[in-house]
Design a protein around this motif. Sequence first.
Motif, PDB file in Angstrom:
ATOM      1  N   LEU A 180       0.823  -1.212   0.000  1.00 23.38           N
ATOM      2  CA  LEU A 180       0.000   0.000   0.000  1.00 23.38           C
ATOM      3  C   LEU A 180       0.859   1.264   0.000  1.00 23.38           C
ATOM      4  O   LEU A 180       0.623   2.195  -0.777  1.00 23.38           O
ATOM      5  N   LEU A 181       1.867   1.290   0.868  1.00 27.71           N
ATOM      6  CA  LEU A 181       2.707   2.479   0.975  1.00 27.71           C
ATOM      7  C   LEU A 181       3.594   2.655  -0.249  1.00 27.71           C
ATOM      8  O   LEU A 181       3.794   3.774  -0.731  1.00 27.71           O
ATOM      9  N   THR A 182       4.142   1.560  -0.748  1.00 23.65           N
ATOM     10  CA  THR A 182       5.044   1.658  -1.895  1.00 23.65           C
ATOM     11  C   THR A 182       4.301   2.107  -3.145  1.00 23.65           C
ATOM     12  O   THR A 182       4.783   2.953  -3.906  1.00 23.65           O
ATOM     13  N   ASP A 183       3.122   1.549  -3.359  1.00 20.35           N
ATOM     14  CA  ASP A 183       2.327   1.946  -4.520  1.00 20.35           C
ATOM     15  C   ASP A 183       1.652   3.297  -4.319  1.00 20.35           C
ATOM     16  O   ASP A 183       1.256   3.947  -5.296  1.00 20.35           O
ATOM     17  N   GLY A 184       1.526   3.730  -3.061  1.00 13.91           N
ATOM     18  CA  GLY A 184       0.889   5.012  -2.775  1.00 13.91           C
ATOM     19  C   GLY A 184       1.906   6.131  -2.689  1.00 13.91           C
ATOM     20  O   GLY A 184       2.458   6.575  -3.701  1.00 13.91           O
ATOM     21  N   PRO A 185       2.196   6.619  -1.473  1.00 10.22           N
ATOM     22  CA  PRO A 185       3.125   7.748  -1.343  1.00 10.22           C
ATOM     23  C   PRO A 185       4.570   7.418  -1.698  1.00 10.22           C
ATOM     24  O   PRO A 185       5.372   8.313  -1.929  1.00 10.22           O
ATOM     25  N   GLY A 186       4.957   6.140  -1.695  1.00  9.23           N
ATOM     26  CA  GLY A 186       6.327   5.774  -2.050  1.00  9.23           C
ATOM     27  C   GLY A 186       6.970   4.896  -0.997  1.00  9.23           C
ATOM     28  O   GLY A 186       6.549   4.868   0.167  1.00  9.23           O
ATOM     29  N   TRP A 187       8.031   4.181  -1.403  1.00  5.19           N
ATOM     30  CA  TRP A 187       8.679   3.228  -0.487  1.00  5.19           C
ATOM     31  C   TRP A 187       9.237   3.914   0.753  1.00  5.19           C
ATOM     32  O   TRP A 187       9.385   3.281   1.808  1.00  5.19           O
ATOM     33  N   GLU A 188       9.588   5.206   0.646  1.00  7.37           N
ATOM     34  CA  GLU A 188      10.145   5.900   1.800  1.00  7.37           C
ATOM     35  C   GLU A 188       9.206   5.851   3.001  1.00  7.37           C
ATOM     36  O   GLU A 188       9.642   5.871   4.149  1.00  7.37           O
ATOM     37  N   TRP A 189       7.906   5.757   2.715  1.00  5.64           N
ATOM     38  CA  TRP A 189       6.928   5.809   3.800  1.00  5.64           C
ATOM     39  C   TRP A 189       6.855   4.532   4.616  1.00  5.64           C
ATOM     40  O   TRP A 189       6.257   4.534   5.702  1.00  5.64           O
TER      41      TRP A 189
END
Length: 486
Positions: A180-189
């Motif tokens: 979810l985070l990687t496809d959304g705001p980015g892997w940094e999240w």
Amino acid sequence: MSNPHPQPHPHSHPHPAEDAPRTPNTPPGRHTWTLLVLLCLAQFMLVLDVTVVNVALPSMAADLGLGRTALTWVVTAYALCFGGLMLLGGRLADVFGARRTLLTGLALFTAASLLTGLAPNAAALIAGRTAQGVGAALLSPAALAILTTTFEGPARHRALGVWAAIGGAGSAIGVLLGGLLTDGPGWEWIFYVNVPIGAALLLALPALVAARTPRPARLDVPGALLVTAGTGALIYGLVAAGDSGWSDARTLLPVAAAVVVYGAFVAVERAHRSPLIDLRILRRRPVVAGAYLMLVATALLISLFFLGSVYLQEVRGFSALRTGVLFLPVAVATGLGAHLGGHFVGRAGARPTAAVGLALAALGTGALTTVGADGDAWVSVAPGLSFAALGLGSVFVAATTTALGFITHEEAGIASGLVNTFHEVGGSVGVAVVSTVAAPGIAHGSTASFGNAFTVCAVAAAASASAVFVIVPRGTPRMTGGPHVH
């Protein structure tokens, strides 16, 4: 992936009157249950950071230009420092107080999470993961020490049950959250998400955990550094083999150095007045057998997460979210296997439970040896991964009960600490090996290389299933002191 039945640290036995926010024999109230929730949330972050990273690896590689070696170290650096320094972390909780050690570890983990998310290159990313592992090694045993001295009797068993459930929940949520985070705001999240949680815990925990006066004691810092350095050298050699070959000096020299460093570790432990680990425990067959099972089970499971995530995204073109969703039944299967394993161990014993679990793992990974670039992954990949995870979940239980169920109560602490270390380090070694075998596939998308890596996993599982009948004692284990959780 966290062990569904993690263990306590052998040295983490602070005095209840000093480290707990209540007096002994006082029934737990609202504040103590609040403390349990906060401690479990802190542990949840540590568990989450194992599986959440695997799904994000291809995105990290694309953004930062990471090669196979760097990707491998992103996974292994965290587990290496977490496991290699956990024994020292527990000892520090004894010497300086669980409260101080807990807050130090939490602050380090939180700051490291921010720096890891901000990493502009491979070196900064791996350094951040290393610092996260050090923070986790301080936080986890100190949190358990506070938990076990805060609760007593039936309340303690309930609290430890909640703590143990964090392992299975963290692994399952980690794969989905990573997608979810990687496809959304980015892997940094996947790292940034730890920062507000860690900051909130740093503000709330001091008011709930009492401080105590430090007491003088000897710390075996050389032992902790040697065992971590030795394992690091071993992993470096295993990873280098993927680029240089098994006979190259870049492979052989680090492996030889690891052997020398391990020898120095043994010498230091024998000479130290307060050794990190009492080497006499290695004479106990159940402890060695339990540690071996934990090493194999963790190495196989984390390797499957690593291989499966890279294969699905690099070869099959899956998004991070789609990969996380496919891995969700795999994580659930691990928890189900642990649940079933607990029943089988009590009825049939640890030996047959471990043998059947490893046989299932061999069959599941064997079904993945012919993976290709086409077909429905829910038919060709997910069943094999889930089947293997189901078997390995039961092996975790067999490992725990073998190490702790055939020994005296006085030996339970040191045995659980040893098994914990093998649990964390096993993931590092497993990923290093399969990353080397699958090197051409990771670099160029070759399905054959991934098949070879899955074959190595299948052979290792089958061989270990056979070895169980020689290594693991017969009989039904009897747990010496209730649930043991790290």
